[in-house]
Design an enzyme around this catalytic site. Structure first.
Site, PDB file in Angstrom:
ATOM      1  CG  ASP A  32      35.710  44.521  48.443  1.00  0.00           C
ATOM      2  OD1 ASP A  32      34.988  45.198  48.311  1.00  0.00           O
ATOM      3  OD2 ASP A  32      35.364  43.398  49.472  1.00  0.00           O
ATOM      4  CG  ASP A  34      32.873  47.595  53.335  1.00  0.00           C
ATOM      5  OD1 ASP A  34      33.022  48.114  54.554  1.00  0.00           O
ATOM      6  OD2 ASP A  34      32.887  48.471  52.194  1.00  0.00           O
ATOM      7  CD  GLU A  41      30.491  44.021  53.807  1.00  0.00           C
ATOM      8  OE1 GLU A  41      30.102  44.944  53.304  1.00  0.00           O
ATOM      9  OE2 GLU A  41      31.281  43.204  53.694  1.00  0.00           O
ATOM     10  NE  ARG A  77      23.444  47.837  51.090  1.00  0.00           N
ATOM     11  CZ  ARG A  77      24.618  47.579  50.496  1.00  0.00           C
ATOM     12  NH1 ARG A  77      25.447  46.727  51.520  1.00  0.00           N
ATOM     13  NH2 ARG A  77      25.135  47.395  49.356  1.00  0.00           N
ATOM     14  CE  LYS A 166      33.815  46.404  44.360  1.00  0.00           C
ATOM     15  NZ  LYS A 166      34.127  45.422  45.535  1.00  0.00           N
TER      16      LYS A 166
END
Length: 235
Positions: A32, A34, A41, A77, A166
């Site tokens: 991953d 962040d 992040e 977001r 993912k």
């Protein structure tokens, strides 16, 4: 032996070396981005620059804890960031993105041992691309957002990189490199990493949320990414 209770009472990392697992057989490391390979992040940092930090970081946190569907959280977001000029990305990368301790060392260790490397992120493609090029990582996948006239439109190109995507990406990389899923080490920190942890041979929780730790054999709660090398280095 209940390692969980033991872990709670210690302020050092405790992991059991599994003699039945062939650490030398790992062919791919997928991480991953962040709060894993980097300390921040990135989407929160972009939001900070444009004065939207509070709205966005709350959604990020809820998604990481598994309290909010990831795709919903990303869409939300992104719509808050609609109208933001993407020139901000460059300065965020330069001034705010810091590598996690040991990240460079870990990547270099895997590469020098012919282990393939990849980043898979529920963050923005711009940052994943920069990071992979900085660290010499071979593959990456992240969210491709639409930018018109240097401005975030709020639209996403392709699928949101959620937990299922993912895991799917790891499957694709295994096909590409002719590897089995149990030859993969995955590193992550939040709920969006759960599905990939379920399929890999060596799932690692790095300074992770409680919901992710339940799915990982190795927990790094105090140390740096460098400590992972100890599982592979026989010298």
């Amino acid at each position: 032996f209940d390692i969980e209770n033991f872990r709670l009472s210690c302020d050092i990392d405790l992991n059991i070396f599994d003699n039945n697992f062939d650490y030398q057989n790992i062919g791919l490391m997928v991480s991953d981005m962040d709060s894993t390979l980097i300390t921040v992040e990135t989407i929160d940092e972009v939001a900070k620059e444009v004065g939207l930090k509070d709205e966005i970081s709350l959604i990020t946190e809820e998604a990481m804890l598994g309290q909010l569907d990831f795709t919903d959280s990303f869409t939300k977001r992104l719509s808050i960031l609609k109208g933001t000029n993407n020139s901000i990305f460059e300065s965020v990368y330069k001034n705010k993105v810091e590598l996690s301790t040991g990240a460079e060392e870990l990547i270099n260790y895997f590469k020098s041992n012919q282990i393939k490397t990849a980043v898979v992120s529920g963050g923005l493609k711009f940052f994943a691309e920069k990071l992979t090029s900085q660290l010499g990582i071979e593959n990456f996948r992240a969210n491709d957002v639409e930018i018109i006239n240097q401005t975030i439109t709020g639209n996403i190109k392709g699928n949101v990189i959620d937990a299922k995507e993912k895991a799917k990406y790891i499957g694709e990389l295994c096909d590409q490199y002719k590897l089995k899923e149990n030859q993969v080490i995955a590193i992550g920190d939040g709920a969006n990493d759960i599905e990939m942890m379920k399929i890999v041979g060596l799932p690692v929780a790095y300074h992770a949320k409680p919901i992710l730790k339940q799915h990982c054999n190795i927990h790094i709660n105090f140390g740096s990414l460098r400590s992972l090398i100890d599982f592979f280095d026989e010298s």
